[in-house]
Structures are given as structure tokens and as C-alpha cells.
Design a protein around this motif. Structure first.
Motif, mmCIF file in Angstrom:
data_model
loop_
_atom_site.group_PDB
_atom_site.id
_atom_site.type_symbol
_atom_site.label_atom_id
_atom_site.label_comp_id
_atom_site.label_asym_id
_atom_site.label_seq_id
_atom_site.Cartn_x
_atom_site.Cartn_y
_atom_site.Cartn_z
ATOM 1 N N ALA A 283 0.629 -1.319 0.353
ATOM 2 C CA ALA A 283 0.077 -0.026 0.327
ATOM 3 C C ALA A 283 0.554 1.126 0.418
ATOM 4 C CB ALA A 283 -0.720 0.050 1.103
ATOM 5 N N VAL A 284 2.537 1.361 1.001
ATOM 6 C CA VAL A 284 2.979 2.163 1.195
ATOM 7 C C VAL A 284 3.205 2.428 -0.477
ATOM 8 C CG1 VAL A 284 5.116 3.177 2.006
ATOM 9 C CG2 VAL A 284 3.501 2.598 3.472
ATOM 10 N N VAL A 285 3.981 2.142 -0.842
ATOM 11 C CA VAL A 285 4.385 1.787 -2.686
ATOM 12 C C VAL A 285 3.807 1.971 -3.834
ATOM 13 C CG1 VAL A 285 5.773 0.392 -4.193
ATOM 14 C CG2 VAL A 285 6.484 -0.171 -2.026
ATOM 15 N N PHE A 286 2.473 1.364 -3.342
ATOM 16 C CA PHE A 286 1.402 2.281 -4.213
ATOM 17 C C PHE A 286 0.840 3.925 -4.378
ATOM 18 C CE2 PHE A 286 -2.991 3.145 -5.740
ATOM 19 C CZ PHE A 286 -3.036 2.374 -6.852
ATOM 20 N N TYR A 287 1.145 4.616 -2.928
ATOM 21 C CA TYR A 287 1.060 5.174 -2.531
ATOM 22 C C TYR A 287 1.850 6.258 -3.034
ATOM 23 C CZ TYR A 287 -1.828 9.359 0.120
ATOM 24 O OH TYR A 287 -2.657 9.943 0.260
ATOM 25 N N GLY B 124 -5.547 8.671 -5.703
ATOM 26 C CA GLY B 124 -5.397 9.683 -4.265
ATOM 27 C C GLY B 124 -6.238 8.366 -4.199
ATOM 28 N N PHE B 125 -7.714 8.011 -4.062
ATOM 29 C CA PHE B 125 -8.584 7.200 -3.021
ATOM 30 C C PHE B 125 -8.425 5.890 -3.153
ATOM 31 C CE2 PHE B 125 -12.299 4.745 -3.663
ATOM 32 C CZ PHE B 125 -13.387 5.513 -2.782
ATOM 33 N N ILE B 126 -7.501 5.131 -4.812
ATOM 34 C CA ILE B 126 -8.077 3.507 -3.982
ATOM 35 C C ILE B 126 -6.096 3.899 -3.207
ATOM 36 C CG2 ILE B 126 -6.074 1.979 -5.519
ATOM 37 C CD1 ILE B 126 -9.213 2.373 -6.371
ATOM 38 N N GLY B 127 -5.591 4.803 -3.446
ATOM 39 C CA GLY B 127 -4.308 4.780 -2.195
ATOM 40 C C GLY B 127 -4.902 4.728 -1.170
ATOM 41 N N LYS B 128 -5.583 5.443 -1.068
ATOM 42 C CA LYS B 128 -5.933 5.608 0.362
ATOM 43 C C LYS B 128 -6.574 5.195 1.101
ATOM 44 C CE LYS B 128 -5.589 11.346 1.411
ATOM 45 N NZ LYS B 128 -6.384 12.291 1.736
ATOM 46 N N PHE B 129 -7.462 3.804 0.057
ATOM 47 C CA PHE B 129 -8.337 3.185 0.317
ATOM 48 C C PHE B 129 -7.098 2.161 0.774
ATOM 49 C CE2 PHE B 129 -10.300 -0.748 -1.079
ATOM 50 C CZ PHE B 129 -11.381 -0.865 -0.026
ATOM 51 N N VAL B 130 -6.168 1.682 0.255
ATOM 52 C CA VAL B 130 -5.425 0.156 -0.012
ATOM 53 C C VAL B 130 -4.904 0.833 1.480
ATOM 54 C CG1 VAL B 130 -5.604 -0.869 -1.892
ATOM 55 C CG2 VAL B 130 -3.826 1.035 -1.350
ATOM 56 N N LEU C 180 -5.276 9.339 -13.294
ATOM 57 C CA LEU C 180 -6.716 8.871 -13.589
ATOM 58 C C LEU C 180 -6.362 7.202 -13.448
ATOM 59 C CD1 LEU C 180 -7.992 12.302 -16.224
ATOM 60 C CD2 LEU C 180 -8.062 11.234 -13.881
ATOM 61 N N LEU C 181 -5.431 6.962 -14.484
ATOM 62 C CA LEU C 181 -5.684 5.434 -14.977
ATOM 63 C C LEU C 181 -5.345 4.678 -13.217
ATOM 64 C CD1 LEU C 181 -4.816 3.500 -17.552
ATOM 65 C CD2 LEU C 181 -2.461 3.969 -16.811
ATOM 66 N N LEU C 182 -4.824 5.083 -12.937
ATOM 67 C CA LEU C 182 -4.865 4.742 -10.816
ATOM 68 C C LEU C 182 -5.675 4.450 -10.294
ATOM 69 C CD1 LEU C 182 -0.726 5.495 -9.986
ATOM 70 C CD2 LEU C 182 -1.620 3.718 -11.370
ATOM 71 N N GLY C 183 -6.871 5.889 -10.643
ATOM 72 C CA GLY C 183 -7.687 5.340 -10.204
ATOM 73 C C GLY C 183 -8.946 4.826 -10.998
ATOM 74 N N LEU C 184 -8.702 4.815 -12.250
ATOM 75 C CA LEU C 184 -10.321 3.744 -13.082
ATOM 76 C C LEU C 184 -9.468 2.490 -12.957
ATOM 77 C CD1 LEU C 184 -10.814 6.447 -15.878
ATOM 78 C CD2 LEU C 184 -11.893 5.592 -13.401
ATOM 79 N N TYR C 185 -8.345 2.047 -13.189
ATOM 80 C CA TYR C 185 -7.697 0.980 -13.444
ATOM 81 C C TYR C 185 -6.509 0.322 -12.855
ATOM 82 C CZ TYR C 185 -7.144 -3.662 -15.706
ATOM 83 O OH TYR C 185 -6.603 -4.669 -16.352
ATOM 84 N N PRO C 186 -6.201 0.140 -11.180
ATOM 85 C CA PRO C 186 -5.323 0.465 -10.271
ATOM 86 C C PRO C 186 -4.547 -1.218 -10.454
ATOM 87 C CG PRO C 186 -7.078 0.521 -8.570
ATOM 88 C CD PRO C 186 -7.771 0.686 -10.668
ATOM 89 N N ALA C 187 -5.795 -1.765 -10.561
ATOM 90 C CA ALA C 187 -5.167 -3.217 -10.578
ATOM 91 C C ALA C 187 -3.745 -3.912 -11.292
ATOM 92 C CB ALA C 187 -5.867 -4.191 -10.590
ATOM 93 N N PRO C 188 -3.614 -3.404 -12.087
ATOM 94 C CA PRO C 188 -1.789 -3.711 -12.583
ATOM 95 C C PRO C 188 -0.791 -3.864 -11.959
ATOM 96 C CG PRO C 188 -3.449 -3.249 -14.747
ATOM 97 C CD PRO C 188 -4.191 -2.816 -13.717
ATOM 98 N N LEU C 189 -1.250 -2.511 -11.375
ATOM 99 C CA LEU C 189 -0.067 -1.457 -11.247
ATOM 100 C C LEU C 189 -0.034 -1.839 -9.092
ATOM 101 C CD1 LEU C 189 2.508 0.269 -10.703
ATOM 102 C CD2 LEU C 189 0.760 2.031 -9.495
ATOM 103 N N LEU C 190 -0.718 -2.624 -8.351
ATOM 104 C CA LEU C 190 -0.636 -3.176 -6.924
ATOM 105 C C LEU C 190 -0.481 -4.559 -7.275
ATOM 106 C CD1 LEU C 190 -4.954 -2.440 -5.721
ATOM 107 C CD2 LEU C 190 -2.388 -1.858 -5.139
#
Lengths: 186, 471
Positions: free
Chosen positions: B319-323, B383-389, B453-463
Motif C-alpha cells: 500500500a505504501v509503495v502504491f501510495y 489518490g482514492f485507491i491509494g488511501k483505500f489500500v 486517472l489511470l491509477l484511479g480507474l484501473y489500479p489492478a495491474p500496478l497493485l
């Protein structure tokens, strides 16, 4: 707490070693405190040199004569002389008033010098480091060089690049540039 | 050093050799444009090298790792350096920066950040940390005709030197207690019967002061707003993204290398995280200067990071790395807007100067709004996905109280971020004319916004990718 054995050679168990260590430690601390409280930069440098001398003796006491020698040559010698040189060149005396000769100023320097001298003589006569078990930790210049340029070669490279860029930056920031008239963009 | 080591170090070597070459070139050749273009090329080559060169399973000289984790950050910091140089092209030529030195310092600091993100030994950690801080001291005061920059540089230098002293002393104590610099052994060596030894605790405490200074955790954050405000905007971007992100990555490396060896520090880190989020939020609220606001916002973000580091779980680390990635994109984007609007007379820093700019410069207004909303954690942005994880990892690790504080802090953060957005789109009179921005600057904005936007809409590959990287 049973932490003493993990720190090689920190505590010389014979009496003179301990006494000399505490004397030198007190002298180092006093000199450093005096260094940071002096208003005259030259006096501060003198006290700092004192602290380095005492620190070098402490290193010698711990059985690290090589480090002691460097402490003298590099810190007390090269770096502090450079400091002194720059301070004198820039004439950084407080308030620009002429220094008065005040005998009392000499007292702390004299006491510190006597302590340093006394400890040096004691160390020469007694040499607690050779008596103790500290010999195992003696590093010859060859050992040190091998470790530095073999095992820590990459670290040396990183440091050398750091120094290069520090020199470039210091030169760039310190280099005066004529200000443009009228405008001062922020 | 063997051939394998050289190959493993390749991305850093590209950056450092490129930096010295451009430094040499800059001594004789004073054109800004080709030198900065060369710097961008070097940074991009380094990013590609980091992606292509096979990661070595061995550590390099026992100091740095070239594992996929370190490679990921080498790519990230090289790209950040490239984007910052793209931003700097007009900015530097308007202010007559010495281009050779500027480019070399930016590239060298990227090299230091890449090394720090893979440090596996306390010596490596210290050296790489000092490498880029040293470059940043100079970059902060690079604008010689600007007194604010000089003041910021001096403050950063003096406080940074004190922090370095703390770091060196902390490392010395850890070494004295454990007898090694190598990370897992050094940290595990501090344990006796499941408890930290006093030497170890003292060493950790001193090292934490320095780390707290570098990523501006709360009792050590006082330099942040002043330095952010005084430094040239592209340098502030580097300071906010790479310098903090690399220390964050190093913290992940350190904490993950010795699981369970730092359990006694958890209460301390807990308090630091709490203070950082509270004080950062409260200080950000009344700010009237956008750079100072972003400085306090970065303080709060480091508190969020610490919250997810505390559980010591692989989820928390990823989560930290993604954020960090998302935060880098958003923060860089915000500073890019400031840079692109600045002209030879200065940067628009005061919020009063931003009234109605969203109408006058719609593209950059929208980009700034997106970046700020991503920093606040608006859904649809990264940012939303980042904070969520982040918060999910914290709650799962048993730090519910801290996670609740973090969520409250992000709610408060909407107040100060939205205030800027409101200022952007509220005005009765036409906004002042600022610089229209070059195409290169718009390209940087495009990269940042698309990443958000890409990481907000489709974060799965990076995660998924990050989950495989965690050491």
C-alpha cells in the motif's frame, strides 16, 4: 545491562586506563562546550582542536592508534587549520573591536592543555592499550586500505561523487554574479 | 566489483555518468536547451535501463540491492528527474541558471534516490541519503538572485546537517550494539530476549529523528513550509516527490528486512503518525500560499504512510509503495502547474493571485484541481485507491484508531484542497495574465494527470505488480 562485552575495548579494565579515559572524556566535553559558547571564532577553533586532541588520545586508549593518528592529521591538522585560515582571512572577529589581552582567558586553555599533556605522558609511560586484550582489534593501514578499497569500494565511489557535486555546488552558490538592475525575479 | 555488479548498478551508473558528462559539457558550453535536453535523455535512458537490465540476485558490494523493488523505484525516480528537467527548461533559462550544474545535480540526486530505495546496509543508507540531500541543498538555493531561495537553502542546510549528525550517531550506536552494518543482522542484533537493548533503542531513536526530518514528521517538520516556499518550483517538486518517496521506500526496506525486530518502536511511531496528521492538517487549513499549503499537505501524507507501515505486513508495504507512486504523480502535477504559470517575474504562490485562473487557463486549472482532489482522496482519482489500500492495511493490521484519525484527516484535507479549487473557479474580474506555458510543460501535466486517472480507474495491474516486489 550486559552490554559491555559487545563493544570491543571500550572499557580498559585496569585502573589507569579508566582514570585516563574519564579525564579525557571530561576534557573533550569541556572543550566542546567552550567551543560552542565562545563569541570569538578563533577561540572556538582553538577549543575544537583541543577536543580533537583529546578524542585522538581516547582512540589511542581504545587500541586504535591508526584512527588516533588520522584524528590528529586530518581533523586537528588539516581541517581545523583550514578553518583557522579562513576565519583569519575573512577577519570574522566579533564586533570588529580589537582583542584585549585578558589573562583570565588563558586559564581554561591552560587547564585543558595540562590535562591533555598529562594524559599523553601517562599513555606513553603506561600504554594501557598494549597491556589489554585490545590487540585483536588493531588494524594496520594495510588492513584498513584493503577493507576500504575492496569491500567498501562502492561506498568510496559514492562519497567521491558526493564530494565532487558538493564542490561544484559550493563553487556555484558562492560565485558572485552581478545583480541585474531593476528586476529581482522570485 | 564484478561485471555482474556493474550490470546490477547500470541504471545508477547511467545517471551518474550522464550527470558528470553534462557537468563537463556545461563548463564549456553554456546553452541551456541542449544541456537540459541531454539531461532528459539521460534520465529516460536510465529509466529504460532499470526496466531492461536483469536484476541481480546478489547485493551490490553488500550495500545496495538491485532486486525488483529497487528497480521499480529506480524507474520511478529517473522518470521524476526527466519530468522535472522538462519543467525546468523554460524556468531555468528565464532565471539564467547554470544549466550544466543544474542538470548534473538533478540527475545525481535521482541516482542517490535510486540507491537509497535499495539500500540494504546502514552505510549504503547513510551515503545515498546524503548524496541526494547534498544535491538538494544546492538546488534549493540555485536561484542566486533570490534572497528567499538563499534563506531556504541555508535553513535546509543547517537543519539537514543536524539531522545528518543524528543519523550518523544513531547508526554508530546500532553498529556498536550489533557489530554489523548489514540491515537484517544489525536490526536483529539489537534484540535480547525479545526486547530491544538500550543501545539499540537509543540508536533507533536518533535515526528516527533524522528520518523524521527528511520526510518531515511532525516535531521535525518546521523546515518544510519555508524551504518549499523559497526553493524554485521544479526543485520543490523534486523535494516533495523524490526526496520523501525515496526515504519512504528505504523505510519499507528497513522495516521489512527485520520483521518483529522493531515491535517496541510501534508506540513511538504511532504517536509520530498521530501528531503528523493532526498538526499537518491544522497548519494546512489557514495557509494563503499554495506552496506552503502543499508543504503541510506533504506532512500529512507522510503521516498516512506511517499509518500503513506500522502493521509491518506485506499489504501495508505494498500500500505504501502504491501510495508513494500516486502521491508522486499528484504532487509533481501540482508543482508543474505552478512552474508552468510562473514567468520571469516570479511564481504565483499567493492564493489571492489564483482567482479565476481556472477560467483563464482551463487546462492547467483542471490539472491543478485533479491533482489536489487526488491528494485529498476523491474517488475516480489514484489518490482514492491509494488511501483505500493504506487505510485498509492499517485497519487489518489492528491500527483502527490511527486509521480513523487518518480518515478524519483526509476529510479535513478536502477543506483546504477544495478552497484552492474554489479560488480557481471564483472571480468577478478577469484573472491576471501569467505565462501561457510551453508544450513541454503541458506534456508533463498530461503525464501526471493520465497517471492519476489511470491509477484511479484501473489500479489492478500496478497493485499486482507491487505485491510481487515487496522484499
Amino acid at each position: 545491562m550486559n552490554t559491555a562485552p559487545s563493544i570491543p575495548g571500550l572499557w580498559c579494565h585496569d585502573m589507569i586506563g579508566s582514570v585516563v579515559f574519564y579525564l579525557l572524556a571530561a576534557a573533550t566535553l569541556t572543550a566542546t562546550l567552550l567551543c560552542i559558547t565562545r563569541t570569538s571564532p578563533v577561540h572556538a577553533v582553538i577549543y575544537l582542536v583541543h577536543a580533537f586532541f583529546d578524542l585522538a588520545l581516547i582512540f589511542y586508549l581504545f587500541g586504535a592508534p591508526l584512527v588516533a593518528a588520522w584524528e590528529m592529521i586530518i581533523y586537528a591538522g588539516a581541517i581545523m587549520v583550514l578553518f583557522l585560515f579562513i576565519i583569519m582571512m575573512l577577519e570574522l572577529s566579533p564586533g570588529g573591536k580589537p582583542l584585549t589581552v585578558d589573562r583570565r582567558r588563558w586559564i581554561p586553555v591552560l587547564i585543558l592543555s595540562l590535562v591533555t599533556l598529562g594524559c599523553t605522558v601517562l599513555l606513553i609511560i603506561q600504554d594501557p592499550s598494549s597491556a589489554g586484550s585490545g590487540t585483536a582489534y588493531h588494524a594496520s593501514p594495510r588492513d584498513f586500505g584493503t577493507a576500504l578499497f575492496d569491500h567498501y569500494a562502492l561506498a568510496v565511489q559514492v562519497v567521491s561523487f558526493q564530494l565532487l557535486f558538493a564542490a561544484v555546488g559550493a563553487y556555484y552558490v558562492g560565485k558572485g554574479e552581478p545583480r541585474k538592475r531593476g528586476e529581482q525575479p522570485s | 566489483m564484478t561485471w555482474l555488479d556493474v550490470l546490477a548498478l547500470a541504471p545508477v551508473l547511467v545517471l551518474v555518468i550522464g550527470a558528470t558528462t553534462l557537468l563537463m559539457a556545461g563548463a564549456w558550453y553554456h546553452e541551456t536547451r541542449p544541456l537540459i535536453a541531454g539531461g532528459i535523455a539521460v534520465a529516460l535512458v536510465a529509466a529504460v535501463t532499470a526496466g531492461v537490465a536483469p536484476p541481480s540476485p546478489m547485493e551490490i558490494a553488500g550495500l545496495f540491492s538491485s532486486a525488483p523493488f529497487a528497480r521499480y523505484f529506480a524507474i520511478l525516480w529517473s522518470l521524476v528527474a526527466a519530468l522535472i528537467l522538462m519543467l525546468s527548461l523554460r524556468y531555468a533559462s528565464e532565471r539564467e541558471f547554470a544549466a550544466g550544474e543544474y542538470v548534473a545535480l538533478v540527475l545525481f540526486s535521482a541516482a542517490g534516490m535510486a540507491l537509497l530505495s535499495g539500500a540494504t546496509s546502514l552505510v549504503g543508507l547513510f551515503l545515498s541519503l546524503e548524496s541526494f540531500t547534498l544535491a538538494l541543498y544546492i538546488l534549493v538555493s540555485f536561484h542566486r538572485n533570490n534572497n528567499q531561495g538563499a534563506e531556504a537553502g541555508l535553513k535546509y542546510l543547517v537543519l539537514g546537517a543536524v539531522a545528518t549528525g543524528f543519523m550518523a550517531f544513531g547508526i554508530a550506536l546500532i553498529y556498536a550494539a550489533s557489530g554489523t552494518f548489514h540491515l537484517p543482522e544489525a536490526l536483529n542484533g539489537l534484540q535480547v530476549g525479545g526486547h530491544l537493548r538500550p543501545w539499540g533503542l537509543l540508536g533507533w531513536g536518533l535515526a528516527l529523528v533524522a528520518i523524521g526530518f527528511k520526510i518531515s514528521l511532525v516535531p521535525f517538520h518546521l523546515w518544510t513550509p519555508d524551504v518549499y516556499q523559497g526553493a524554485p518550483a521544479p526543485v520543490t517538486a523534486l523535494l516533495a516527490t523524490g526526496s520523501k518517496g525515496a526515504v519512504g521506500a528505504a523505510l519499507v526496506m528497513v522495516l521489512a528486512s527485520a520483521p518483529g525486530a522493531w515491535q517496541e518502536l510501534v508506540p513511538l511511531l504511532w504517536v509520530l503518525a498521530l501528531l503528523t496528521m493532526l498538526v499537518g492538517s491544522l497548519c494546512a487549513l489557514p495557509q494563503e500560499n499554495l506552496k506552503r499549503l502543499l508543504a503541510y499537505s506533504s506532512v500529512v501524507h507522510m503521516g498516512y504512510l506511517l499509518t500503513a507501515l506500522l502493521p509491518g505486513s506485506p499489504e501495508g508495504y505494498s500500500a505504501v509503495v502504491f501510495y508513494l507512486t500516486v502521491y508522486t504523480a499528484a504532487s509533481l502535477g501540482a508543482f508543474a502547474v505552478i512552474t508552468s504559470l510562473s514567468n520571469a517575474h516570479g511564481e504565483p504562490q499567493k492564493l489571492a493571485a489564483w482567482h479565476g485562473l481556472g477560467y483563464r487557463y482551463p487546462v492547467r486549472g483542471a490539472v491543478l484541481a485533479t491533482c489536489l482532489l487526488s491528494l485529498a482522496g476523491m474517488p475516480l482519482t489514484g489518490g482514492f485507491i491509494g488511501k483505500f489500500v493504506l487505510f485498509h492495511a492499517a485497519i487489518k493490521g489492528g491500527f483502527t484508531g490511527l486509521a480513523v484519525v487518518a480518515i478524519l484527516a483526509s476529510l479535513v484535507s478536502f477543506a483546504y484542497y477544495l478552497r484552492v479549487v474554489m479560488v480557481l473557479y471564483s472571480s468577478d474580474e478577469p484573472a491576471p495574465a501569467l505565462h501561457p506555458g510551453t508544450s513541454l510543460e503541458h506534456a508533463v501535466l498530461l503525464v501526471c494527470v493520465s497517471a492519476i486517472l489511470l491509477l484511479g480507474l484501473y489500479p489492478a495491474p500496478l497493485l499486482d505488480l507491487i505485491a510481487t516486489l515487496i522484499p
